[in-house]
Scaffold this motif. Structure first.
Motif, PDB file in Angstrom:
ATOM      1  N   ALA A  27       0.809  -1.216   0.000  1.00 62.32           N
ATOM      2  CA  ALA A  27       0.000   0.000   0.000  1.00 62.32           C
ATOM      3  C   ALA A  27       0.845   1.270   0.000  1.00 62.32           C
ATOM      4  O   ALA A  27       0.509   2.236  -0.688  1.00 62.32           O
ATOM      5  CB  ALA A  27      -0.934  -0.002   1.203  1.00 62.32           C
ATOM      6  N   PHE A  28       1.934   1.294   0.770  1.00 60.35           N
ATOM      7  CA  PHE A  28       2.664   2.544   0.970  1.00 60.35           C
ATOM      8  C   PHE A  28       4.136   2.516   0.569  1.00 60.35           C
ATOM      9  O   PHE A  28       4.697   3.563   0.275  1.00 60.35           O
ATOM     10  CB  PHE A  28       2.593   2.956   2.453  1.00 60.35           C
ATOM     11  N   GLY A  29       4.784   1.356   0.603  1.00 56.49           N
ATOM     12  CA  GLY A  29       6.231   1.332   0.475  1.00 56.49           C
ATOM     13  C   GLY A  29       6.806   0.994  -0.867  1.00 56.49           C
ATOM     14  O   GLY A  29       7.916   1.407  -1.186  1.00 56.49           O
ATOM     15  N   VAL A  30       6.093   0.249  -1.678  1.00 53.97           N
ATOM     16  CA  VAL A  30       6.697  -0.234  -2.917  1.00 53.97           C
ATOM     17  C   VAL A  30       7.065   0.911  -3.853  1.00 53.97           C
ATOM     18  O   VAL A  30       8.097   0.868  -4.511  1.00 53.97           O
ATOM     19  CB  VAL A  30       5.798  -1.288  -3.612  1.00 53.97           C
ATOM     20  N   GLY A  31       6.280   1.955  -3.890  1.00 54.46           N
ATOM     21  CA  GLY A  31       6.596   3.107  -4.730  1.00 54.46           C
ATOM     22  C   GLY A  31       7.796   3.885  -4.233  1.00 54.46           C
ATOM     23  O   GLY A  31       8.478   4.544  -5.010  1.00 54.46           O
ATOM     24  N   ARG A  32       8.078   3.802  -2.941  1.00 54.84           N
ATOM     25  CA  ARG A  32       9.238   4.488  -2.372  1.00 54.84           C
ATOM     26  C   ARG A  32      10.523   3.711  -2.600  1.00 54.84           C
ATOM     27  O   ARG A  32      11.589   4.289  -2.676  1.00 54.84           O
ATOM     28  CB  ARG A  32       9.042   4.708  -0.885  1.00 54.84           C
ATOM     29  N   VAL A  33      10.424   2.392  -2.682  1.00 55.14           N
ATOM     30  CA  VAL A  33      11.603   1.552  -2.871  1.00 55.14           C
ATOM     31  C   VAL A  33      11.931   1.399  -4.351  1.00 55.14           C
ATOM     32  O   VAL A  33      13.093   1.414  -4.743  1.00 55.14           O
ATOM     33  CB  VAL A  33      11.382   0.170  -2.214  1.00 55.14           C
ATOM     34  N   ASP A  34      10.915   1.260  -5.181  1.00 54.61           N
ATOM     35  CA  ASP A  34      11.106   1.023  -6.613  1.00 54.61           C
ATOM     36  C   ASP A  34      10.354   2.081  -7.403  1.00 54.61           C
ATOM     37  O   ASP A  34       9.121   2.106  -7.420  1.00 54.61           O
ATOM     38  CB  ASP A  34      10.597  -0.371  -6.974  1.00 54.61           C
ATOM     39  N   ALA A  35      11.101   2.964  -8.065  1.00 56.25           N
ATOM     40  CA  ALA A  35      10.482   4.054  -8.817  1.00 56.25           C
ATOM     41  C   ALA A  35       9.609   3.533  -9.959  1.00 56.25           C
ATOM     42  O   ALA A  35       8.604   4.151 -10.313  1.00 56.25           O
ATOM     43  CB  ALA A  35      11.555   4.989  -9.367  1.00 56.25           C
ATOM     44  N   ALA A  36       9.951   2.388 -10.524  1.00 56.94           N
ATOM     45  CA  ALA A  36       9.177   1.831 -11.627  1.00 56.94           C
ATOM     46  C   ALA A  36       7.806   1.335 -11.170  1.00 56.94           C
ATOM     47  O   ALA A  36       6.894   1.201 -11.975  1.00 56.94           O
ATOM     48  CB  ALA A  36       9.941   0.694 -12.288  1.00 56.94           C
ATOM     49  N   ALA A  37       7.651   1.065  -9.889  1.00 58.02           N
ATOM     50  CA  ALA A  37       6.376   0.552  -9.379  1.00 58.02           C
ATOM     51  C   ALA A  37       5.298   1.627  -9.350  1.00 58.02           C
ATOM     52  O   ALA A  37       4.112   1.306  -9.306  1.00 58.02           O
ATOM     53  CB  ALA A  37       6.566  -0.021  -7.982  1.00 58.02           C
ATOM     54  N   LYS A  38       5.691   2.885  -9.380  1.00 57.68           N
ATOM     55  CA  LYS A  38       4.687   3.950  -9.357  1.00 57.68           C
ATOM     56  C   LYS A  38       3.802   3.915 -10.592  1.00 57.68           C
ATOM     57  O   LYS A  38       2.623   4.195 -10.520  1.00 57.68           O
ATOM     58  CB  LYS A  38       5.369   5.313  -9.253  1.00 57.68           C
ATOM     59  N   GLY A  39       4.353   3.559 -11.732  1.00 59.98           N
ATOM     60  CA  GLY A  39       3.582   3.534 -12.960  1.00 59.98           C
ATOM     61  C   GLY A  39       3.082   2.157 -13.355  1.00 59.98           C
ATOM     62  O   GLY A  39       2.577   1.976 -14.455  1.00 59.98           O
ATOM     63  N   ALA A  40       3.205   1.193 -12.462  1.00 64.12           N
ATOM     64  CA  ALA A  40       2.803  -0.177 -12.785  1.00 64.12           C
ATOM     65  C   ALA A  40       1.284  -0.308 -12.794  1.00 64.12           C
ATOM     66  O   ALA A  40       0.569   0.486 -12.190  1.00 64.12           O
ATOM     67  CB  ALA A  40       3.402  -1.142 -11.762  1.00 64.12           C
ATOM     68  N   SER A  41       0.806  -1.329 -13.476  1.00 61.13           N
ATOM     69  CA  SER A  41      -0.635  -1.552 -13.556  1.00 61.13           C
ATOM     70  C   SER A  41      -1.196  -1.955 -12.191  1.00 61.13           C
ATOM     71  O   SER A  41      -0.462  -2.337 -11.282  1.00 61.13           O
ATOM     72  CB  SER A  41      -0.948  -2.643 -14.589  1.00 61.13           C
ATOM     73  N   TRP A  42      -2.500  -1.925 -12.067  1.00 59.85           N
ATOM     74  CA  TRP A  42      -3.155  -2.245 -10.798  1.00 59.85           C
ATOM     75  C   TRP A  42      -2.993  -3.719 -10.433  1.00 59.85           C
ATOM     76  O   TRP A  42      -3.177  -4.099  -9.284  1.00 59.85           O
ATOM     77  CB  TRP A  42      -4.618  -1.848 -10.833  1.00 59.85           C
ATOM     78  N   LEU A  43      -2.632  -4.568 -11.388  1.00 64.74           N
ATOM     79  CA  LEU A  43      -2.426  -5.994 -11.101  1.00 64.74           C
ATOM     80  C   LEU A  43      -1.069  -6.270 -10.453  1.00 64.74           C
ATOM     81  O   LEU A  43      -0.855  -7.337  -9.881  1.00 64.74           O
ATOM     82  CB  LEU A  43      -2.525  -6.810 -12.390  1.00 64.74           C
ATOM     83  N   PHE A  44      -0.163  -5.318 -10.521  1.00 66.96           N
ATOM     84  CA  PHE A  44       1.183  -5.520  -9.999  1.00 66.96           C
ATOM     85  C   PHE A  44       1.195  -5.736  -8.487  1.00 66.96           C
ATOM     86  O   PHE A  44       1.841  -6.644  -7.988  1.00 66.96           O
ATOM     87  CB  PHE A  44       2.057  -4.310 -10.368  1.00 66.96           C
ATOM     88  N   ARG A  45       0.501  -4.910  -7.757  1.00 68.31           N
ATOM     89  CA  ARG A  45       0.558  -4.971  -6.292  1.00 68.31           C
ATOM     90  C   ARG A  45       0.010  -6.284  -5.723  1.00 68.31           C
ATOM     91  O   ARG A  45       0.649  -6.890  -4.862  1.00 68.31           O
ATOM     92  CB  ARG A  45      -0.117  -3.755  -5.684  1.00 68.31           C
ATOM     93  N   PRO A  46      -1.138  -6.781  -6.166  1.00 62.92           N
ATOM     94  CA  PRO A  46      -1.565  -8.096  -5.661  1.00 62.92           C
ATOM     95  C   PRO A  46      -0.612  -9.218  -6.065  1.00 62.92           C
ATOM     96  O   PRO A  46      -0.472 -10.204  -5.343  1.00 62.92           O
ATOM     97  CB  PRO A  46      -2.936  -8.312  -6.288  1.00 62.92           C
ATOM     98  N   THR A  47       0.053  -9.047  -7.193  1.00 58.59           N
ATOM     99  CA  THR A  47       0.981 -10.072  -7.665  1.00 58.59           C
ATOM    100  C   THR A  47       2.180 -10.205  -6.737  1.00 58.59           C
ATOM    101  O   THR A  47       2.661 -11.308  -6.501  1.00 58.59           O
ATOM    102  CB  THR A  47       1.456  -9.742  -9.099  1.00 58.59           C
ATOM    103  N   ILE A  48       2.663  -9.106  -6.190  1.00 59.09           N
ATOM    104  CA  ILE A  48       3.844  -9.169  -5.330  1.00 59.09           C
ATOM    105  C   ILE A  48       3.512  -9.437  -3.868  1.00 59.09           C
ATOM    106  O   ILE A  48       4.414  -9.638  -3.058  1.00 59.09           O
ATOM    107  CB  ILE A  48       4.689  -7.882  -5.443  1.00 59.09           C
ATOM    108  N   PHE A  49       2.232  -9.466  -3.524  1.00 59.13           N
ATOM    109  CA  PHE A  49       1.827  -9.612  -2.121  1.00 59.13           C
ATOM    110  C   PHE A  49       2.386 -10.880  -1.474  1.00 59.13           C
ATOM    111  O   PHE A  49       2.968 -10.824  -0.387  1.00 59.13           O
ATOM    112  CB  PHE A  49       0.305  -9.585  -1.993  1.00 59.13           C
TER     113      PHE A  49
END
Length: 77
Positions: A27-49
């Motif tokens: 929810a909060f950290g992936v965009g701060r650690v990986d700049a490429a994650a900010k523009g990723a599709s909405w399916l990316f976050r559940p995939t890495i959970f």
């Protein structure tokens, strides 16, 4: 408490903490650690959970370090 019970309790604690860390990180950290994650599709976050939940100690260390990956570099610097 038998050995099997201790193992199951340990796994339950591991994945319980991991699920909490994964929810917060996704929810909060992936965009701060990986700049490429900010523009990723909405399916990316559940995939890495699940990976985040399993590898939560490594996720916490990376997140706490403040180091970023996939940061755009300026030429000539």
């Amino acid at each position: 408490m038998a050995g099997v019970d201790l193992v199951l309790l340990g796994l339950g604690v591991w994945f319980g903490v991991g699920a909490l860390v994964a929810i917060l990180f996704v929810a909060f950290g992936v965009g701060r650690v990986d700049a490429a994650a900010k523009g990723a599709s909405w399916l990316f976050r559940p995939t890495i959970f699940l990976g985040c939940a399993i590898l939560w100690p490594f996720i916490l260390v990376r997140w706490a370090s403040g180091k970023r990956i996939n940061e755009p570099h300026e030429e000539g610097s």
